[in-house]
Design a protein around this motif. Structure first.
Motif, short mmCIF file in Angstrom:
data_model
loop_
_atom_site.label_atom_id
_atom_site.label_comp_id
_atom_site.label_asym_id
_atom_site.label_seq_id
_atom_site.Cartn_x
_atom_site.Cartn_y
_atom_site.Cartn_z
N HIS A 14 0.81 -1.22 0.00
CA HIS A 14 0.00 0.00 0.00
C HIS A 14 0.84 1.27 0.00
N ARG A 16 3.57 1.92 1.50
CA ARG A 16 4.34 2.20 2.71
C ARG A 16 5.80 1.84 2.47
N ARG A 35 3.96 6.98 3.23
CA ARG A 35 2.66 6.35 3.02
C ARG A 35 2.17 6.87 1.68
N GLY A 36 2.29 6.04 0.67
CA GLY A 36 1.94 6.48 -0.67
C GLY A 36 2.90 7.55 -1.13
#
Length: 90
Positions: A14, A16, A35-36
């Motif tokens: 995702h 991370r 995160r992204g």
């Protein structure tokens, strides 16, 4: 990514991950949690602090070695190549 930089994806996926960047001009190593496409946190380390972190990682890996000897752990996701990840700079 900057020339002296390394990306390590989180096994949860995702987007991370952790980026490690060396800033020779400042004498620092910067760890940034992503995160992204967003940087969630940074830690700036002096060379001695980075060396202590590497020592801790090495000790932890040595402790895991008997557990994973003879088998290759499977990752639950396929990491994205660095050139495909969007990065936002500060």
């Amino acid at each position: 990514m900057p020339e002296l930089s390394r990306w390590v994806g989180d096994v949860r996926g995702h987007g991370r991950g952790l980026r490690v960047t060396t800033h020779a001009e400042a004498g620092l190593v910067v760890l940034s949690a992503w995160r992204g496409d967003r940087c969630a946190a940074t830690v700036r380390l002096l060379p001695a602090q980075a060396a202590a972190l590497v020592a801790g990682l090495t000790e932890g890996l040595a402790a895991l070695q008997p557990e994973v000897a003879g088998r290759r752990p499977e990752l639950p996701f396929r990491p994205e190549p660095a050139e495909r990840r969007p990065l936002r700079t500060r």
